[in-house]
Motif scaffolding. Structure first.
Motif, PDB file in Angstrom:
ATOM      1  N   MET A  19      49.503  21.508  42.539  1.00  0.00           N
ATOM      2  CA  MET A  19      49.939  22.643  43.348  1.00  0.00           C
ATOM      3  C   MET A  19      50.788  23.570  42.496  1.00  0.00           C
ATOM      4  O   MET A  19      51.684  23.111  41.769  1.00  0.00           O
ATOM      5  CB  MET A  19      50.742  22.169  44.565  1.00  0.00           C
ATOM      6  CG  MET A  19      51.197  23.292  45.471  1.00  0.00           C
ATOM      7  SD  MET A  19      51.986  22.681  46.997  1.00  0.00           S
ATOM      8  CE  MET A  19      53.401  21.817  46.321  1.00  0.00           C
ATOM      9  N   GLN A  20      50.508  24.853  42.591  1.00  0.00           N
ATOM     10  CA  GLN A  20      51.267  25.880  41.892  1.00  0.00           C
ATOM     11  C   GLN A  20      51.795  26.870  42.921  1.00  0.00           C
ATOM     12  O   GLN A  20      51.044  27.359  43.766  1.00  0.00           O
ATOM     13  CB  GLN A  20      50.396  26.606  40.861  1.00  0.00           C
ATOM     14  CG  GLN A  20      49.897  25.722  39.727  1.00  0.00           C
ATOM     15  CD  GLN A  20      49.008  26.476  38.753  1.00  0.00           C
ATOM     16  OE1 GLN A  20      48.596  27.603  39.012  1.00  0.00           O
ATOM     17  NE2 GLN A  20      48.721  25.840  37.617  1.00  0.00           N
ATOM     18  N   CYS A  29      51.487  29.361  47.664  1.00  0.00           N
ATOM     19  CA  CYS A  29      51.097  28.210  46.863  1.00  0.00           C
ATOM     20  C   CYS A  29      49.580  28.090  46.846  1.00  0.00           C
ATOM     21  O   CYS A  29      48.903  28.430  47.824  1.00  0.00           O
ATOM     22  CB  CYS A  29      51.703  26.915  47.412  1.00  0.00           C
ATOM     23  SG  CYS A  29      53.516  26.882  47.396  1.00  0.00           S
ATOM     24  N   VAL A  30      49.075  27.593  45.736  1.00  0.00           N
ATOM     25  CA  VAL A  30      47.651  27.305  45.571  1.00  0.00           C
ATOM     26  C   VAL A  30      47.517  25.825  45.261  1.00  0.00           C
ATOM     27  O   VAL A  30      48.088  25.331  44.291  1.00  0.00           O
ATOM     28  CB  VAL A  30      47.033  28.151  44.439  1.00  0.00           C
ATOM     29  CG1 VAL A  30      45.581  27.755  44.231  1.00  0.00           C
ATOM     30  CG2 VAL A  30      47.144  29.635  44.756  1.00  0.00           C
ATOM     31  N   THR A  57      44.803  27.902  49.823  1.00  0.00           N
ATOM     32  CA  THR A  57      45.963  28.769  49.684  1.00  0.00           C
ATOM     33  C   THR A  57      46.915  28.549  50.846  1.00  0.00           C
ATOM     34  O   THR A  57      46.489  28.477  52.004  1.00  0.00           O
ATOM     35  CB  THR A  57      45.526  30.242  49.638  1.00  0.00           C
ATOM     36  OG1 THR A  57      44.588  30.424  48.578  1.00  0.00           O
ATOM     37  CG2 THR A  57      46.718  31.165  49.409  1.00  0.00           C
ATOM     38  N   TRP A  58      48.189  28.458  50.502  1.00  0.00           N
ATOM     39  CA  TRP A  58      49.255  28.387  51.498  1.00  0.00           C
ATOM     40  C   TRP A  58      50.132  29.618  51.352  1.00  0.00           C
ATOM     41  O   TRP A  58      50.508  29.994  50.246  1.00  0.00           O
ATOM     42  CB  TRP A  58      50.120  27.136  51.311  1.00  0.00           C
ATOM     43  CG  TRP A  58      49.396  25.845  51.523  1.00  0.00           C
ATOM     44  CD1 TRP A  58      48.135  25.662  52.023  1.00  0.00           C
ATOM     45  CD2 TRP A  58      49.886  24.532  51.215  1.00  0.00           C
ATOM     46  NE1 TRP A  58      47.804  24.339  52.062  1.00  0.00           N
ATOM     47  CE2 TRP A  58      48.865  23.608  51.573  1.00  0.00           C
ATOM     48  CE3 TRP A  58      51.070  24.042  50.692  1.00  0.00           C
ATOM     49  CZ2 TRP A  58      49.016  22.237  51.407  1.00  0.00           C
ATOM     50  CZ3 TRP A  58      51.226  22.673  50.534  1.00  0.00           C
ATOM     51  CH2 TRP A  58      50.204  21.784  50.895  1.00  0.00           C
ATOM     52  N   GLU A  59      50.437  30.247  52.460  1.00  0.00           N
ATOM     53  CA  GLU A  59      51.285  31.434  52.450  1.00  0.00           C
ATOM     54  C   GLU A  59      52.491  31.188  53.335  1.00  0.00           C
ATOM     55  O   GLU A  59      52.360  30.763  54.486  1.00  0.00           O
ATOM     56  CB  GLU A  59      50.510  32.658  52.950  1.00  0.00           C
ATOM     57  CG  GLU A  59      49.307  33.009  52.109  1.00  0.00           C
ATOM     58  CD  GLU A  59      48.535  34.187  52.672  1.00  0.00           C
ATOM     59  OE1 GLU A  59      49.026  34.801  53.637  1.00  0.00           O
ATOM     60  OE2 GLU A  59      47.447  34.478  52.163  1.00  0.00           O
ATOM     61  N   LEU A  71      59.283  25.976  54.431  1.00  0.00           N
ATOM     62  CA  LEU A  71      57.916  25.516  54.191  1.00  0.00           C
ATOM     63  C   LEU A  71      56.991  26.697  53.872  1.00  0.00           C
ATOM     64  O   LEU A  71      57.105  27.763  54.470  1.00  0.00           O
ATOM     65  CB  LEU A  71      57.384  24.777  55.420  1.00  0.00           C
ATOM     66  CG  LEU A  71      57.930  23.365  55.661  1.00  0.00           C
ATOM     67  CD1 LEU A  71      57.363  22.813  56.967  1.00  0.00           C
ATOM     68  CD2 LEU A  71      57.597  22.450  54.507  1.00  0.00           C
ATOM     69  N   PRO A  72      56.039  26.508  52.945  1.00  0.00           N
ATOM     70  CA  PRO A  72      55.087  27.580  52.641  1.00  0.00           C
ATOM     71  C   PRO A  72      53.830  27.554  53.504  1.00  0.00           C
ATOM     72  O   PRO A  72      52.944  28.391  53.315  1.00  0.00           O
ATOM     73  CB  PRO A  72      54.739  27.316  51.177  1.00  0.00           C
ATOM     74  CG  PRO A  72      54.835  25.837  51.038  1.00  0.00           C
ATOM     75  CD  PRO A  72      55.938  25.395  51.976  1.00  0.00           C
TER      76      PRO A  72
END
Length: 221
Positions: free
Chosen positions: A62-63, A54-55, A46-48, A27-28
């Motif tokens: 989602m990218q 991911c943005v 933002t997900w890290e 998972l991000p």
């Protein structure tokens, strides 16, 4: 509850925790954007994670981008990657060992060796739980410290993502399941046979009894 049922329950919890650990590693959502300064409308978040960032746009798009360089990563990310991979391999080994020593399988002959193998599998599951517990706790400590650090800008602050909570739950399942397997193996261990077998000797004949008297007794019987 019998020891066999307790062993199966521990195995089920351990497998569920191991699967959760694999999901957490992929998972991000380890670190997510913190919405501060009363900003209600946010264009993106933002997900890290350990393997990618991911943005997520406000439109739902989602990218994600995989981390290019391993050496350029932060120390906690590198340690998290290493520990999660080790936990996945250790969980697989624990599963194979536990299945080989379980009461419901015939891989090994029932006895002390089979019980010890099952107990070893439970101990490996517990060790896997400890490995899974370290990365989420480390990330949570850094996130909380940076969140309350006034030197960190509001746009750079992060909050704990869902992956951390899932990681703690997976670690708890692994520790509980491994403990149940180990307890069932120790309690169901059969007693050890005596080292020196007992030898029985023939009864001695009394020296006062004569052979003639014994012969007369046999004839009357």
């Amino acid at each position: 509850m019998g020891w066999a049922a307790l062993e199966l329950l521990g195995l089920a919890l351990s497998v569920l925790g191991w699967a959760g650990a694999l999901l957490v590693a992929a998972l991000p959502m380890w670190r997510v954007s913190a919405f501060l300064e009363h900003n209600i409308v946010v264009a993106q978040s933002t997900w890290e994670g350990l393997w990618m960032d991911c943005v997520v746009q406000s439109t739902g798009q989602m990218q994600c981008k995989v981390h290019d360089s391993v050496l350029a990563l932060r120390p906690e990310v590198q340690a998290g990657r290493t520990l999660t991979v080790l936990a996945a391999l250790l969980g697989l080994a624990a599963l194979l060992v536990t299945v080989a020593g379980a009461r419901c399988t015939t891989c090994l002959k029932a006895g002390r060796v089979k019980a010890r193998v099952a107990g070893g599998g439970g101990a490996l599951f517990a060790a896997c739980g400890l490995l899974v517990l370290v990365p989420p706790s480390w990330f949570a400590h850094l996130i909380i410290r940076n969140f309350y650090d006034p030197a960190v800008q509001a746009s750079q602050k992060r909050e704990m993502g869902a992956a951390l909570y899932l990681g703690w739950a997976a670690a708890a399942l692994l520790l509980l399941g491994g403990s149940l397997i180990l307890a069932a193996a120790l309690r169901s261990n059969p007693p050890q046979a005596p080292a020196f077998p007992v030898k029985y000797a023939a009864p001695r004949r009394s020296p006062s009894a004569s052979p003639t008297a014994e012969y007369d007794k046999k004839n009357y019987v």
